[in-house]
Motif scaffolding. Structure first.
Motif, PDB file in Angstrom:
ATOM      1  N   GLY A 112       0.838  -1.202   0.000  1.00 18.69           N
ATOM      2  CA  GLY A 112       0.000   0.000   0.000  1.00 18.69           C
ATOM      3  C   GLY A 112       0.870   1.249   0.000  1.00 18.69           C
ATOM      4  O   GLY A 112       0.595   2.220  -0.711  1.00 18.69           O
ATOM      5  N   ALA A 113       1.942   1.208   0.773  1.00 21.86           N
ATOM      6  CA  ALA A 113       2.898   2.323   0.795  1.00 21.86           C
ATOM      7  C   ALA A 113       3.531   2.516  -0.581  1.00 21.86           C
ATOM      8  O   ALA A 113       3.800   3.646  -0.999  1.00 21.86           O
ATOM      9  CB  ALA A 113       3.972   2.076   1.856  1.00 21.86           C
ATOM     10  N   SER A 114       3.742   1.417  -1.295  1.00 23.20           N
ATOM     11  CA  SER A 114       4.297   1.517  -2.646  1.00 23.20           C
ATOM     12  C   SER A 114       3.379   2.330  -3.549  1.00 23.20           C
ATOM     13  O   SER A 114       3.845   3.137  -4.359  1.00 23.20           O
ATOM     14  CB  SER A 114       4.527   0.122  -3.234  1.00 23.20           C
ATOM     15  N   SER A 115       2.077   2.129  -3.407  1.00 25.15           N
ATOM     16  CA  SER A 115       1.103   2.898  -4.190  1.00 25.15           C
ATOM     17  C   SER A 115       1.233   4.393  -3.929  1.00 25.15           C
ATOM     18  O   SER A 115       0.895   5.207  -4.780  1.00 25.15           O
ATOM     19  CB  SER A 115      -0.331   2.469  -3.858  1.00 25.15           C
ATOM     20  N   LEU A 116       1.732   4.742  -2.743  1.00 30.44           N
ATOM     21  CA  LEU A 116       1.863   6.145  -2.344  1.00 30.44           C
ATOM     22  C   LEU A 116       3.294   6.658  -2.485  1.00 30.44           C
ATOM     23  O   LEU A 116       3.619   7.745  -2.002  1.00 30.44           O
ATOM     24  CB  LEU A 116       1.393   6.305  -0.891  1.00 30.44           C
ATOM     25  N   GLY A 117       4.174   5.846  -3.108  1.00 33.43           N
ATOM     26  CA  GLY A 117       5.572   6.258  -3.269  1.00 33.43           C
ATOM     27  C   GLY A 117       6.374   6.191  -1.981  1.00 33.43           C
ATOM     28  O   GLY A 117       7.402   6.861  -1.850  1.00 33.43           O
ATOM     29  N   GLN A 118       5.933   5.356  -1.017  1.00 42.10           N
ATOM     30  CA  GLN A 118       6.590   5.292   0.285  1.00 42.10           C
ATOM     31  C   GLN A 118       7.045   3.876   0.652  1.00 42.10           C
ATOM     32  O   GLN A 118       7.215   3.568   1.830  1.00 42.10           O
ATOM     33  CB  GLN A 118       5.625   5.820   1.358  1.00 42.10           C
ATOM     34  N   TYR A 119       7.259   3.039  -0.348  1.00 37.74           N
ATOM     35  CA  TYR A 119       7.615   1.647  -0.080  1.00 37.74           C
ATOM     36  C   TYR A 119       8.912   1.537   0.719  1.00 37.74           C
ATOM     37  O   TYR A 119       8.988   0.798   1.697  1.00 37.74           O
ATOM     38  CB  TYR A 119       7.735   0.846  -1.383  1.00 37.74           C
ATOM     39  N   LYS A 120       9.945   2.252   0.307  1.00 40.82           N
ATOM     40  CA  LYS A 120      11.245   2.148   0.974  1.00 40.82           C
ATOM     41  C   LYS A 120      11.112   2.509   2.452  1.00 40.82           C
ATOM     42  O   LYS A 120      11.651   1.805   3.312  1.00 40.82           O
ATOM     43  CB  LYS A 120      12.282   3.031   0.290  1.00 40.82           C
ATOM     44  N   THR A 121      10.384   3.577   2.749  1.00 42.45           N
ATOM     45  CA  THR A 121      10.199   3.987   4.146  1.00 42.45           C
ATOM     46  C   THR A 121       9.504   2.887   4.949  1.00 42.45           C
ATOM     47  O   THR A 121       9.951   2.524   6.040  1.00 42.45           O
ATOM     48  CB  THR A 121       9.374   5.290   4.211  1.00 42.45           C
ATOM     49  N   ALA A 122       8.416   2.353   4.393  1.00 37.77           N
ATOM     50  CA  ALA A 122       7.673   1.301   5.097  1.00 37.77           C
ATOM     51  C   ALA A 122       8.513   0.035   5.240  1.00 37.77           C
ATOM     52  O   ALA A 122       8.585  -0.551   6.325  1.00 37.77           O
ATOM     53  CB  ALA A 122       6.375   0.992   4.359  1.00 37.77           C
ATOM     54  N   SER A 123       9.146  -0.375   4.159  1.00 42.75           N
ATOM     55  CA  SER A 123       9.941  -1.600   4.185  1.00 42.75           C
ATOM     56  C   SER A 123      11.105  -1.493   5.163  1.00 42.75           C
ATOM     57  O   SER A 123      11.343  -2.403   5.966  1.00 42.75           O
ATOM     58  CB  SER A 123      10.449  -1.913   2.767  1.00 42.75           C
ATOM     59  N   ASP A 124      11.836  -0.381   5.097  1.00 41.58           N
ATOM     60  CA  ASP A 124      12.965  -0.199   6.016  1.00 41.58           C
ATOM     61  C   ASP A 124      12.500  -0.217   7.467  1.00 41.58           C
ATOM     62  O   ASP A 124      13.133  -0.845   8.325  1.00 41.58           O
ATOM     63  CB  ASP A 124      13.706   1.106   5.716  1.00 41.58           C
ATOM     64  N   ALA A 125      11.394   0.444   7.756  1.00 42.99           N
ATOM     65  CA  ALA A 125      10.876   0.481   9.133  1.00 42.99           C
ATOM     66  C   ALA A 125      10.496  -0.920   9.607  1.00 42.99           C
ATOM     67  O   ALA A 125      10.844  -1.330  10.728  1.00 42.99           O
ATOM     68  CB  ALA A 125       9.682   1.426   9.224  1.00 42.99           C
ATOM     69  N   LEU A 126       9.806  -1.677   8.771  1.00 42.42           N
ATOM     70  CA  LEU A 126       9.386  -3.031   9.159  1.00 42.42           C
ATOM     71  C   LEU A 126      10.592  -3.956   9.320  1.00 42.42           C
ATOM     72  O   LEU A 126      10.592  -4.839  10.191  1.00 42.42           O
ATOM     73  CB  LEU A 126       8.406  -3.592   8.134  1.00 42.42           C
ATOM     74  N   MET A 127      11.628  -3.755   8.513  1.00 45.88           N
ATOM     75  CA  MET A 127      12.834  -4.585   8.632  1.00 45.88           C
ATOM     76  C   MET A 127      13.618  -4.284   9.909  1.00 45.88           C
ATOM     77  O   MET A 127      14.415  -5.108  10.353  1.00 45.88           O
ATOM     78  CB  MET A 127      13.742  -4.396   7.415  1.00 45.88           C
ATOM     79  N   GLU A 128      13.390  -3.129  10.505  1.00 46.19           N
ATOM     80  CA  GLU A 128      14.105  -2.765  11.727  1.00 46.19           C
ATOM     81  C   GLU A 128      13.433  -3.295  12.991  1.00 46.19           C
ATOM     82  O   GLU A 128      13.980  -3.162  14.081  1.00 46.19           O
ATOM     83  CB  GLU A 128      14.261  -1.245  11.810  1.00 46.19           C
ATOM     84  N   THR A 129      12.260  -3.893  12.863  1.00 43.77           N
ATOM     85  CA  THR A 129      11.578  -4.428  14.042  1.00 43.77           C
ATOM     86  C   THR A 129      12.343  -5.636  14.574  1.00 43.77           C
ATOM     87  O   THR A 129      13.078  -6.295  13.837  1.00 43.77           O
ATOM     88  CB  THR A 129      10.131  -4.840  13.721  1.00 43.77           C
ATOM     89  N   GLU A 130      12.132  -5.900  15.854  1.00 42.23           N
ATOM     90  CA  GLU A 130      12.760  -7.069  16.471  1.00 42.23           C
ATOM     91  C   GLU A 130      11.684  -8.067  16.857  1.00 42.23           C
ATOM     92  O   GLU A 130      10.592  -7.695  17.272  1.00 42.23           O
ATOM     93  CB  GLU A 130      13.559  -6.650  17.704  1.00 42.23           C
ATOM     94  N   GLY A 131      12.019  -9.326  16.704  1.00 38.86           N
ATOM     95  CA  GLY A 131      11.107 -10.373  17.141  1.00 38.86           C
ATOM     96  C   GLY A 131       9.915 -10.557  16.220  1.00 38.86           C
ATOM     97  O   GLY A 131       9.875 -10.059  15.095  1.00 38.86           O
ATOM     98  N   ARG A 132       8.937 -11.280  16.732  1.00 39.31           N
ATOM     99  CA  ARG A 132       7.729 -11.591  15.969  1.00 39.31           C
ATOM    100  C   ARG A 132       6.871 -10.342  15.833  1.00 39.31           C
ATOM    101  O   ARG A 132       6.810  -9.518  16.733  1.00 39.31           O
ATOM    102  CB  ARG A 132       6.945 -12.693  16.670  1.00 39.31           C
TER     103      ARG A 132
END
Length: 189
Positions: A112-132
């Motif tokens: 959905g973020a990709s549709s808004l031109g924000q995929y990298k921001t969303a993906s990077d943030a989700l990749m920085e999470t720890e654990g499940r």
């Protein structure tokens, strides 16, 4: 001393146990019928797939990943450094949510973020999470990254057919390639 070029290092997949035939790398044991069903274009150039780095780069790295995969998360900063420092790498992100409902939700919101031109921001943030991941952690993480979760949900829903089709193609490709889990990388052809 022999110097290895960037291209040789990035495409040196033979050492990883991959076999190359007809210019396409795939895993031993893959049947000829499977090879005929999948093309290089399918994997490297699906127009719906988010691309990071140089969209016209001379080397393509494809990553099949899941936002809950600890190995994907551990490798993400290294991959980002390679893409940023080289400047000529095209990184194709294949959302392959295989670890359950939270993985699917994370992929949906990132797309959905990709549709808004924000995929990298969303993906990077989700990749920085720890654990499940949980729904709450996903929403909190994206909000802390200055993303509007409601807007991401709406953007995903507005293009649901496109994004669901992409994730189905990614899953099919992973199956045909014989991938056993994430992360999985294809470098070059």
């Amino acid at each position: 001393m022999t110097r290895i070029t960037r291209r040789e290092a990035l495409t040196g997949t033979a050492a990883a146990g991959l076999v190359t035939m007809a210019g396409f790398s795939f895993w031993p044991g893959q049947s000829a019928a499977q090879d005929q069903e999948l093309t290089v274009e399918d994997v490297l150039f699906d127009p719906a797939n988010p691309v990071m780095g140089n969209k016209d780069g001379d080397v393509t790295i494809v990553e099949f990943f899941d936002y809950q995969c600890p190995y994907c998360k551990a490798n993400h900063p290294i991959l980002k450094d390679v893409v940023e420092n080289d400047g000529n790498v095209r990184l194709v992100m294949k959302d392959w949510p295989i670890f359950g409902a939270p993985s699917i939700l994370a992929a949906q919101l990132a797309l959905g973020a990709s549709s808004l031109g924000q995929y990298k921001t969303a993906s990077d943030a989700l990749m920085e999470t720890e654990g499940r991941l949980s729904k709450e952690l996903i929403h909190d993480t994206l909000t802390l990254a200055d993303l509007d979760v409601s807007a991401l949900e709406k953007a995903y829903e507005d293009s649901r057919e496109k994004w669901d089709g992409l994730m189905a193609r990614n899953s099919r490709q992973a199956t045909l390639l014989g991938l056993q889990g994430t992360p999985a990388f294809i470098i070059g052809k």
